[in-house]
Write an enzyme that holds these catalytic residues in place. Structure first.
Site, PDB file in Angstrom:
ATOM      1  N   ASP A  90      39.468  20.642  25.567  1.00  0.00           N
ATOM      2  CA  ASP A  90      38.678  21.702  26.168  1.00  0.00           C
ATOM      3  C   ASP A  90      37.502  22.004  25.238  1.00  0.00           C
ATOM      4  O   ASP A  90      37.692  22.532  24.134  1.00  0.00           O
ATOM      5  CB  ASP A  90      39.538  22.954  26.355  1.00  0.00           C
ATOM      6  CG  ASP A  90      38.774  24.104  26.993  1.00  0.00           C
ATOM      7  OD1 ASP A  90      37.570  23.938  27.278  1.00  0.00           O
ATOM      8  OD2 ASP A  90      39.384  25.178  27.202  1.00  0.00           O
ATOM      9  N   ASP A 146      36.386  14.434  28.028  1.00  0.00           N
ATOM     10  CA  ASP A 146      36.768  15.182  29.219  1.00  0.00           C
ATOM     11  C   ASP A 146      38.077  15.901  28.914  1.00  0.00           C
ATOM     12  O   ASP A 146      38.827  15.482  28.032  1.00  0.00           O
ATOM     13  CB  ASP A 146      36.950  14.249  30.423  1.00  0.00           C
ATOM     14  CG  ASP A 146      36.847  14.980  31.749  1.00  0.00           C
ATOM     15  OD1 ASP A 146      35.776  14.917  32.382  1.00  0.00           O
ATOM     16  OD2 ASP A 146      37.839  15.628  32.149  1.00  0.00           O
ATOM     17  N   TYR A 179      27.283  30.715  39.704  1.00  0.00           N
ATOM     18  CA  TYR A 179      26.867  29.354  39.379  1.00  0.00           C
ATOM     19  C   TYR A 179      25.350  29.288  39.210  1.00  0.00           C
ATOM     20  O   TYR A 179      24.835  28.666  38.278  1.00  0.00           O
ATOM     21  CB  TYR A 179      27.326  28.407  40.481  1.00  0.00           C
ATOM     22  CG  TYR A 179      27.009  26.951  40.237  1.00  0.00           C
ATOM     23  CD1 TYR A 179      27.631  26.249  39.216  1.00  0.00           C
ATOM     24  CD2 TYR A 179      26.085  26.282  41.043  1.00  0.00           C
ATOM     25  CE1 TYR A 179      27.346  24.904  38.992  1.00  0.00           C
ATOM     26  CE2 TYR A 179      25.799  24.944  40.838  1.00  0.00           C
ATOM     27  CZ  TYR A 179      26.429  24.255  39.810  1.00  0.00           C
ATOM     28  OH  TYR A 179      26.140  22.926  39.598  1.00  0.00           O
TER      29      TYR A 179
END
Length: 269
Positions: free
Chosen positions: A64, A38, A165
């Site tokens: 990242d 994460d 999205y």
């Protein structure tokens, strides 16, 4: 066939919160060796720090994953920690609402970068590692690995305000199917889980701003409730396990029946 994933090495992205956290915890409870990844290092440590110490069943990786070097380092963490990688679960998600009439918005590029490209590139790199492992060990038969992508029914249900999205989710689902075909000859399965009416991090945030949406979601879900993230994880385990050995290129929907409803409550002529 068995649902067992005991002793398998799994990489779970987005593991510090919401769906990724539930998946990572479930895999650990089922005996898997899990690399929890994460961008939020502090929360990763808070959730899994104790298990990651003293050669436990967990390794942590904070970075990242839109950066190629980070992906390579994540794979190295899995290999250094557990010797191989058997399962990849791309559960890292980003949600940014956008104005469908704003041509200056960069929301689409952001969604494609985080929800499509990061998982696709990591899947490709992980698949190459799985193939290399098999070649090194002389494994000529049997499955080499499984990849599961966490998606959304937004891929096929259009709604105002989530144009980018929805497009990114649709692209991710097609990437799942295309990669499944490309990797089938290498004995690597690729599937997806599309969710809705599940308490994801983005839904939690949305309900804080408008609690009235909860009743709308429940009313639009035939099973009449919003599910906790834990109700998604059994499906992810199934797709990762030998029980799904003949399943690839599928997008399994976990949404309480929400995708079945016509939002216009009049007869269709």
């Amino acid at each position: 066939m068995s649902l067992a994933i005991t002793g398998k090495t799994a990489i779970v992205t987005g593991a510090a919160s919401s769906l990724g956290l539930a998946i990572a915890r479930h895999f650990i409870d089922r005996g898997a060796l899990v690399v929890c990844s994460d961008i939020d290092e502090e929360r990763l440590e808070a959730e899994f720090g104790d298990l990651a110490r003293h050669d436990g069943p967990v390794r942590l990786f904070a970075a990242d994953l839109c950066e190629k070097l980070s992906m390579a380092n994540l794979l190295s963490t899995a290999i250094d920690g557990f010797g191989q990688v058997d399962i990849l679960v791309n559960a890292a998600r980003m949600f940014v609402p956008d104005d469908p009439l704003d041509p200056a918005s960069d929301a689409l590029m952001t969604m494609l970068r985080h929800n499509l490209m990061a998982g696709l590139k990591l899947s490709q790199m992980t698949a190459r590692r799985m193939i290399q492992q098999a070649e090194r060990e002389g494994r000529e038969h049997g499955e080499l690995g499984a990849i599961v992508n966490v998606s959304s029914v937004a891929a096929r249900r259009a709604q105002p305000g989530i144009l980018s999205y929805s497009i990114a989710c649709a692209a991710q689902d097609q990437a799942t199917r295309s990669l499944a075909v490309a990797l089938a000859a290498h004995r690597i399965r690729v599937n997806g889980v599309a969710f809705a009416s599940v308490m994801s991090g983005s839904l939690q945030g949305a309900l804080k701003e408008n609690e009235g949406w909860r009743d709308e979601i429940v009313a639009g879900t035939p099973l009449g409730r919003i599910a906790p993230p834990t109700e998604l994880v059994e499906t992810v385990q199934y797709l990762s396990s030998p029980a799904a050995s003949f399943v690839t290129g599928q997008i399994v929907t976990v949404d309480g029946g929400r995708d079945l409803l016509d939002p216009v409550r009049v007869p269709a002529y």
